[in-house]
Design an enzyme around this catalytic site. Structure first.
Site, PDB file in Angstrom:
ATOM      1  N   GLU A   9       0.825  -1.200   0.000  1.00 21.80           N
ATOM      2  CA  GLU A   9       0.000   0.000   0.000  1.00 21.80           C
ATOM      3  C   GLU A   9       0.869   1.263   0.000  1.00 21.80           C
ATOM      4  OE1 GLU A   9      -2.432  -3.054   2.411  1.00 21.80           O
ATOM      5  OE2 GLU A   9      -0.327  -2.616   1.956  1.00 21.80           O
ATOM      6  N   CYS A  33      -2.969  -3.943   6.937  1.00 21.53           N
ATOM      7  CA  CYS A  33      -2.662  -4.223   8.348  1.00 21.53           C
ATOM      8  C   CYS A  33      -3.044  -3.045   9.224  1.00 21.53           C
ATOM      9  CB  CYS A  33      -1.183  -4.558   8.507  1.00 21.53           C
ATOM     10  SG  CYS A  33      -0.079  -3.155   8.194  1.00 21.53           S
ATOM     11  N   CYS A  42      -0.887   0.168   7.739  1.00 25.24           N
ATOM     12  CA  CYS A  42      -1.327   0.624   6.419  1.00 25.24           C
ATOM     13  C   CYS A  42      -2.668   1.354   6.516  1.00 25.24           C
ATOM     14  CB  CYS A  42      -1.446  -0.560   5.462  1.00 25.24           C
ATOM     15  SG  CYS A  42       0.155  -1.285   5.043  1.00 25.24           S
ATOM     16  N   ALA A 114      17.674 -29.457 -12.317  1.00 25.16           N
ATOM     17  CA  ALA A 114      17.882 -29.562 -13.755  1.00 25.16           C
ATOM     18  C   ALA A 114      18.321 -30.990 -14.051  1.00 25.16           C
ATOM     19  CB  ALA A 114      18.931 -28.567 -14.227  1.00 25.16           C
ATOM     20  N   TRP A 130      27.259 -27.075 -16.793  1.00 26.40           N
ATOM     21  CA  TRP A 130      25.836 -27.010 -16.467  1.00 26.40           C
ATOM     22  C   TRP A 130      25.033 -27.920 -17.388  1.00 26.40           C
ATOM     23  CZ3 TRP A 130      28.249 -22.023 -17.105  1.00 26.40           C
ATOM     24  CH2 TRP A 130      28.503 -21.363 -15.892  1.00 26.40           C
ATOM     25  N   THR A 156      26.121 -31.634  -2.724  1.00 26.19           N
ATOM     26  CA  THR A 156      26.181 -30.634  -3.790  1.00 26.19           C
ATOM     27  C   THR A 156      27.357 -29.695  -3.578  1.00 26.19           C
ATOM     28  OG1 THR A 156      23.793 -30.722  -4.186  1.00 26.19           O
ATOM     29  CG2 THR A 156      24.932 -28.720  -4.863  1.00 26.19           C
ATOM     30  N   ASP A 160      30.263 -29.412  -6.314  1.00 29.07           N
ATOM     31  CA  ASP A 160      30.219 -28.242  -7.199  1.00 29.07           C
ATOM     32  C   ASP A 160      30.828 -26.976  -6.623  1.00 29.07           C
ATOM     33  OD1 ASP A 160      28.827 -29.915  -8.931  1.00 29.07           O
ATOM     34  OD2 ASP A 160      26.858 -29.207  -8.247  1.00 29.07           O
ATOM     35  N   ARG A 167      22.875 -13.440  -8.925  1.00 31.89           N
ATOM     36  CA  ARG A 167      23.716 -12.753  -9.904  1.00 31.89           C
ATOM     37  C   ARG A 167      22.859 -12.298 -11.087  1.00 31.89           C
ATOM     38  NH1 ARG A 167      26.460 -17.339  -8.492  1.00 31.89           N
ATOM     39  NH2 ARG A 167      26.117 -18.384 -10.493  1.00 31.89           N
ATOM     40  N   GLY A 261      20.343 -32.056  -4.554  1.00 35.13           N
ATOM     41  CA  GLY A 261      20.412 -33.227  -5.405  1.00 35.13           C
ATOM     42  C   GLY A 261      19.236 -34.153  -5.164  1.00 35.13           C
TER      43      GLY A 261
END
Length: 333
Positions: A9, A33, A42, A114, A130, A156, A160, A167, A261
């Site tokens: 708001e 609120c 608000c 992925a 990747w 993981t 990795d 980013r 994973g």
């Protein structure tokens, strides 16, 4: 907005500095609120700006303020309307993390991974870092930016050495970085890892078992890493994963992006702690001896039962496991 930032708001009305027209209607996804927390009420702002009609889509599950805002506005002569049930359901899902925190006592968990067409999560090719393409990886940074925590397992990290940070273009619009969470029962997180090296830039929290080595905890804490130990297991007590989500809720985390994973994702799913699924499927196969998901895995079957959308050369699949309108106490009309 993130916790502690101005509410919608105030953001909307700050963008409209002039006099509000007498016939204006303020539309909000969550009831205004009426209490002072990290931000002022608000309702004070709505009345100060002389808004005479407010439409909201869903109620506030926070018991501190639930229902108080609409009542105060009505008492002040403001016309207050609640949206239809289909709009309420959409609003509940849009703010699923907020509602999950207050109605279930834990954050909303999105499991993302992925994989190749045959379910592998690594390719075995040292020249291919990747699986997913650039467009998919860029989208993941938007997911991170909208999450209170990004979580992985120690496997993981050891494989990795990820950063788990935000980013790309969204980074400049993410003033509060998500907490980077590592599920590491025995505190194997290397002090030379990139997570530890950047602990001063974005918080790192390690979830450990009750019997993890104290000297490892001291070393990590000295390097700027926070460590949370689960209680010793007792009959009827929540499992480590469930207890860790309760701890994240205590820290104010509403949404967790689980970028783990197959084993850790499967463990969360087995404990019924996964709320939605997101899989990026690359258009190639990998050797069958590489780790990954069997194609008859219920998680894979759940995402493949949905219609994919293109993400560069990848296919993006999304499946909803727990709808926000099904949370106990959500009470959709």
């Amino acid at each position: 907005p993130r916790r502690g930032e101005p509410h919608a708001e105030r953001i909307a009305l700050d963008d409209f500095p002039g006099e509000v027209p007498a016939d204006a209607t303020l539309y909000v996804s969550l009831e205004p609120c009426n209490h002072t927390g990290s931000q002022p009420p608000c309702t004070d702002l709505i009345l100060a700006r002389n808004i005479r009609r407010v439409v909201y889509a869903s109620g506030d599950p926070n018991p501190i303020t639930s229902g108080m805002g609409p009542r105060r506005l009505v008492d002040a002569g403001v016309a207050v309307l609640r949206g239809p049930s289909d709009l309420e359901r959409a609003a509940l899902q849009q703010n699923a993390g907020f509602h999950s925190l207050h109605l279930r006592g834990r954050p909303y968990v999105l499991a993302k991974w992925a994989m190749t067409r045959n379910g592998r999560v690594t390719t075995g090719d040292p020249d291919r870092r990747w699986i997913s393409g650039e467009e998919s990886r860029s989208f993941v940074h938007y997911l991170r930016a909208g999450s209170g925590a990004v979580a992985v397992g120690i496997g993981t990290v050891l494989a990795d050495d990820p950063m788990l940070d935000v980013r790309g273009p969204i980074a400049n619009r993410t003033p509060v970085p998500p907490t980077r969470v590592v599920y590491d029962r025995s505190l194997q997180l290397p002090l030379t890892s990139r997570l530890v090296a950047t602990a001063a830039d974005a918080p790192v929290l390690v979830i450990a078992a009750h019997d993890a080595a104290p000297e490892r905890e001291l070393a990590l804490r000295a390097a700027g890493v926070d460590v949370w130990r689960a209680d010793a297991p007792e009959p009827g007590a929540p499992c480590l994963l469930a207890a860790s989500l309760m701890e994240l809720a205590r820290r104010g985390v509403q949404d967790v992006l689980l970028e783990a994973g197959p084993r850790l994702i499967a463990a969360f799913a087995a404990a019924d702690l996964v709320d939605s699924l997101l899989a990026f499927v690359a258009p190639f196969d990998a050797p069958s001896d590489q780790p990954g998901f069997d194609l008859d895995n219920p998680l894979v079957e759940a995402v493949f039962a949905t219609e994919p959308i293109a993400s560069g050369d990848d296919a993006q699949y999304a499946a909803l496991v727990h709808s926000a309108w099904e949370f106990p106490g959500a009470r959709p009309d």
